[in-house]
Design a protein around this motif. Structure first.
Motif, PDB file in Angstrom:
ATOM      1  N   LYS A  64       0.830  -1.861   0.025  1.00  0.00           N
ATOM      2  CA  LYS A  64       0.037   0.148   0.047  1.00  0.00           C
ATOM      3  C   LYS A  64       0.718   1.014   0.286  1.00  0.00           C
ATOM      4  CE  LYS A  64      -4.468  -1.404   1.997  1.00  0.00           C
ATOM      5  NZ  LYS A  64      -4.641  -2.797   2.059  1.00  0.00           N
ATOM      6  N   SER A  65       0.328   1.856  -0.759  1.00  0.00           N
ATOM      7  CA  SER A  65       1.169   3.581  -1.095  1.00  0.00           C
ATOM      8  C   SER A  65      -0.038   4.505   0.253  1.00  0.00           C
ATOM      9  CB  SER A  65       0.893   4.015  -1.891  1.00  0.00           C
ATOM     10  OG  SER A  65      -0.869   4.880  -1.906  1.00  0.00           O
ATOM     11  N   ARG A  66       0.394   5.799   0.754  1.00  0.00           N
ATOM     12  CA  ARG A  66      -0.117   6.248   1.712  1.00  0.00           C
ATOM     13  C   ARG A  66      -1.349   6.281   1.210  1.00  0.00           C
ATOM     14  NH1 ARG A  66       4.088  11.016   0.889  1.00  0.00           N
ATOM     15  NH2 ARG A  66       3.975  10.303  -1.540  1.00  0.00           N
ATOM     16  N   LYS A  67      -1.505   6.327  -0.402  1.00  0.00           N
ATOM     17  CA  LYS A  67      -3.181   6.638  -0.680  1.00  0.00           C
ATOM     18  C   LYS A  67      -3.935   5.510  -0.248  1.00  0.00           C
ATOM     19  CE  LYS A  67      -4.541   7.066  -4.814  1.00  0.00           C
ATOM     20  NZ  LYS A  67      -4.032   7.153  -6.303  1.00  0.00           N
ATOM     21  N   GLY A  68      -3.356   4.752  -0.267  1.00  0.00           N
ATOM     22  CA  GLY A  68      -3.166   2.929  -0.738  1.00  0.00           C
ATOM     23  C   GLY A  68      -4.226   3.118   1.367  1.00  0.00           C
ATOM     24  N   PHE A  69      -2.982   3.095   2.141  1.00  0.00           N
ATOM     25  CA  PHE A  69      -3.485   2.706   3.150  1.00  0.00           C
ATOM     26  C   PHE A  69      -4.524   3.663   3.740  1.00  0.00           C
ATOM     27  CE2 PHE A  69       1.219   1.218   4.005  1.00  0.00           C
ATOM     28  CZ  PHE A  69       0.504  -0.444   4.650  1.00  0.00           C
ATOM     29  N   LYS A  70      -4.410   5.383   3.551  1.00  0.00           N
ATOM     30  CA  LYS A  70      -5.235   6.338   3.572  1.00  0.00           C
ATOM     31  C   LYS A  70      -6.894   5.454   4.064  1.00  0.00           C
ATOM     32  CE  LYS A  70      -6.597  11.872   3.827  1.00  0.00           C
ATOM     33  NZ  LYS A  70      -7.813  11.738   2.639  1.00  0.00           N
ATOM     34  N   LYS A  71      -7.248   4.945   2.633  1.00  0.00           N
ATOM     35  CA  LYS A  71      -8.296   4.043   1.654  1.00  0.00           C
ATOM     36  C   LYS A  71      -8.758   2.519   3.062  1.00  0.00           C
ATOM     37  CE  LYS A  71      -8.671   4.281  -3.149  1.00  0.00           C
ATOM     38  NZ  LYS A  71      -8.526   3.245  -3.716  1.00  0.00           N
ATOM     39  N   LYS A  72      -7.593   2.731   3.217  1.00  0.00           N
ATOM     40  CA  LYS A  72      -8.173   1.506   4.452  1.00  0.00           C
ATOM     41  C   LYS A  72      -8.185   2.114   5.876  1.00  0.00           C
ATOM     42  CE  LYS A  72      -6.898  -2.806   6.735  1.00  0.00           C
ATOM     43  NZ  LYS A  72      -5.869  -3.719   6.893  1.00  0.00           N
ATOM     44  N   PHE A  73      -7.616   3.046   6.114  1.00  0.00           N
ATOM     45  CA  PHE A  73      -8.010   3.368   7.274  1.00  0.00           C
ATOM     46  C   PHE A  73      -9.845   4.166   7.794  1.00  0.00           C
ATOM     47  CE2 PHE A  73      -4.546   4.306  10.417  1.00  0.00           C
ATOM     48  CZ  PHE A  73      -3.717   4.030   9.711  1.00  0.00           C
ATOM     49  N   GLU A  74      -9.591   4.888   6.698  1.00  0.00           N
ATOM     50  CA  GLU A  74     -11.116   5.368   6.365  1.00  0.00           C
ATOM     51  C   GLU A  74     -11.835   4.238   5.937  1.00  0.00           C
ATOM     52  OE1 GLU A  74      -9.576   9.564   3.737  1.00  0.00           O
ATOM     53  OE2 GLU A  74     -11.159   7.554   2.701  1.00  0.00           O
ATOM     54  N   LYS A  75     -11.869   3.119   5.423  1.00  0.00           N
ATOM     55  CA  LYS A  75     -12.879   2.132   5.070  1.00  0.00           C
ATOM     56  C   LYS A  75     -13.423   1.733   6.427  1.00  0.00           C
ATOM     57  CE  LYS A  75     -12.360  -2.334   3.995  1.00  0.00           C
ATOM     58  NZ  LYS A  75     -11.729  -3.242   3.216  1.00  0.00           N
ATOM     59  N   LEU A  76     -12.023   1.883   7.555  1.00  0.00           N
ATOM     60  CA  LEU A  76     -12.409   0.899   8.801  1.00  0.00           C
ATOM     61  C   LEU A  76     -12.313   1.664  10.300  1.00  0.00           C
ATOM     62  CD1 LEU A  76      -8.985  -1.267   9.438  1.00  0.00           C
ATOM     63  CD2 LEU A  76     -11.650  -1.702   8.817  1.00  0.00           C
ATOM     64  N   ASN A  77     -13.176   3.157   8.948  1.00  0.00           N
ATOM     65  CA  ASN A  77     -13.524   4.181  10.026  1.00  0.00           C
ATOM     66  C   ASN A  77     -12.546   4.851  11.120  1.00  0.00           C
ATOM     67  OD1 ASN A  77     -15.477   6.122  10.759  1.00  0.00           O
ATOM     68  ND2 ASN A  77     -16.549   4.720  11.787  1.00  0.00           N
ATOM     69  N   ILE A  78     -10.646   4.740  10.499  1.00  0.00           N
ATOM     70  CA  ILE A  78     -10.180   5.070  12.164  1.00  0.00           C
ATOM     71  C   ILE A  78     -10.070   5.825  11.137  1.00  0.00           C
ATOM     72  CG2 ILE A  78      -7.614   4.327  12.952  1.00  0.00           C
ATOM     73  CD1 ILE A  78      -8.832   1.654  12.066  1.00  0.00           C
ATOM     74  N   GLU A  79      -9.637   7.822  12.074  1.00  0.00           N
ATOM     75  CA  GLU A  79      -9.296   9.174  11.955  1.00  0.00           C
ATOM     76  C   GLU A  79      -7.859   8.619  11.445  1.00  0.00           C
ATOM     77  OE1 GLU A  79     -10.175  11.133  15.250  1.00  0.00           O
ATOM     78  OE2 GLU A  79      -9.879  13.533  14.265  1.00  0.00           O
ATOM     79  N   ILE A  80      -7.320   9.778  10.401  1.00  0.00           N
ATOM     80  CA  ILE A  80      -6.792   9.641   9.806  1.00  0.00           C
ATOM     81  C   ILE A  80      -6.187  11.566   9.090  1.00  0.00           C
ATOM     82  CG2 ILE A  80      -6.776   8.349   7.785  1.00  0.00           C
ATOM     83  CD1 ILE A  80      -3.748   7.893   9.466  1.00  0.00           C
ATOM     84  N   TYR A  81      -4.955  11.542   8.828  1.00  0.00           N
ATOM     85  CA  TYR A  81      -4.762  12.878   8.872  1.00  0.00           C
ATOM     86  C   TYR A  81      -3.475  12.956   7.478  1.00  0.00           C
ATOM     87  CZ  TYR A  81      -7.766  14.535  12.293  1.00  0.00           C
ATOM     88  OH  TYR A  81      -8.850  14.503  12.782  1.00  0.00           O
ATOM     89  N   ASP A  82      -3.327  14.165   6.376  1.00  0.00           N
ATOM     90  CA  ASP A  82      -2.044  14.725   5.693  1.00  0.00           C
ATOM     91  C   ASP A  82      -1.102  14.000   6.260  1.00  0.00           C
ATOM     92  OD1 ASP A  82      -4.162  13.887   3.492  1.00  0.00           O
ATOM     93  OD2 ASP A  82      -3.558  15.825   3.124  1.00  0.00           O
ATOM     94  N   GLY A  83      -0.045  13.292   6.056  1.00  0.00           N
ATOM     95  CA  GLY A  83       1.181  13.206   6.847  1.00  0.00           C
ATOM     96  C   GLY A  83       1.687  12.909   8.011  1.00  0.00           C
ATOM     97  N   GLU A  84       0.301  11.015   8.388  1.00  0.00           N
ATOM     98  CA  GLU A  84       0.294  10.158   9.460  1.00  0.00           C
ATOM     99  C   GLU A  84       0.545   9.548   9.117  1.00  0.00           C
ATOM    100  OE1 GLU A  84      -1.876  12.202  13.180  1.00  0.00           O
ATOM    101  OE2 GLU A  84      -3.257  10.819  11.337  1.00  0.00           O
TER     102      GLU A  84
END
Ligand code: PLP
Ligand code: CA
Length: 301
Positions: A64-84
């Motif tokens: 996963k790229s950062r974009k791919g991880f962000k999608k996973k965090f969002e799908k699992l409803n876990i708050e995530i911010y750019d740069g994290e």
């Protein structure tokens, strides 16, 4: 060797959190197990944010790229911010751009998938390989068949679910025919847990190349290796004394923290078990351990 401190009640948790400003948090086994969020993890992350802690999610998974991880965090409803997010695919692209200063007239030959190519693209690094190399024509063993790209100046190898002989032949010939060609791995994990079992991970993909070349890679990103931490420290200006690595695996996460002089917290929701750190012959010992990072959620009540 000193024994790890077990965190088991609210005052332990408060004292632990007060010691650190920044938490580097492994993903699989700490926050989630595949597609299931560890109980109370969302609450703990929001508690850490409320306390003003800096969070960085550090994963060896190069799929996963950062974009791919962000999608996973969002799908699992876990708050995530750019740069994290700091995955090993991003670490590889960051390292090539900012530490190697990889020349813009060269390309990276990728053994891996879209997680890696998305990150190279985002850092403006040109590449070849990945999904484009599918099948070796075994009726033709000439170099013409291998179609070498003269612009390739590095080979980057990560987890590749579509690994095949053509990719090995290309990666090998780039490295073997040009001693200047850099050899990098996103990570060298031997295995990863999935579906209730254990499977070969990114480190196994590179093994045939290492055998064929008779040498190790020039650089291995990914925990527990120092280059990953060099990238993080450079990007975030971390103070190691006030930073803690939280992970579920001794040989990657905890060793990474120890190697970087960070604090270390082992969680028991993933790979490692309590007996692994309490045994007489235990080699890699965290500063702290806890049944689950989710336990800290009691501080919310
Ligand atoms: N490599 C692969 C291919 C994986 O799928 C995983 C976990 O899912 C890992 C490595 C380990 O990742 P982490 O560092 O988040 O535990
Ligand atoms: Ca993990």
């Amino acid at each position: 060797m000193s024994k790890p401190v077990k965190l088991s009640n609210a005052s332990d948790y408060e004292a632990f959190l007060d010691k650190y400003d920044t938490f580097l948090i492994d993903c699989d086994g700490v926050i989630w197990l595949e597609n299931i969020v560890i109980p109370n993890l969302r609450e703990v992350l929001s508690l850490l944010r409320k306390k003003g802690k800096n969070l960085l999610f550090v994963s060896n998974n190069s799929e996963k790229s950062r974009k791919g991880f962000k999608k996973k965090f969002e799908k699992l409803n876990i708050e995530i911010y750019d740069g994290e997010i700091f995955g090993s695919a991003y670490a590889s692209a960051y390292y090539l751009k900012n530490i190697v200063k990889f020349p813009s007239d060269k390309k990276v030959y990728v053994v891996g998938n879209v997680g890696i190519t998305e990150e190279l693209e985002s850092e403006g690094i040109r590449f070849a390989g990945a999904a484009e190399d599918v099948k070796f024509d075994s009726t033709d063993w000439t170099f013409a068949n291998i179609k070498q790209d003269p612009e390739v100046g590095a080979v980057l190898c990560g987890f590749d679910i579509n690994i095949n002989y053509l990719k090995y032949a290309k990666a090998y010939t780039y490295l073997h025919s040009n001693p200047e060609c850099l050899f990098l791995l996103t990570n060298d994990d031997p295995t990863f847990p999935a579906g209730g079992s254990i499977f070969p991970a990114g480190g196994t993909i590179a093994a045939p190349l290492i055998t064929a070349l008779g040498r190790n890679p020039d650089v291995v990103l990914g925990k527990p290796n120092k280059p990953m931490l060099d990238c993080i420290v450079q990007k975030l200006s971390l103070n190691p004394e006030r930073t803690c690595m939280i992970g579920d695996r001794l040989s990657t996460d905890i060793l990474f923290g120890i190697n970087g002089n960070l604090g270390t917290l082992l969680v028991l929701t993933g790979v490692a078990e309590e007996k692994d750190i309490l045994a007489e012959n235990a080699r890699i010992i965290p500063d702290y351990y806890i049944s689950s990072l989710g336990d800290i959620a009691i501080l919310n009540t």
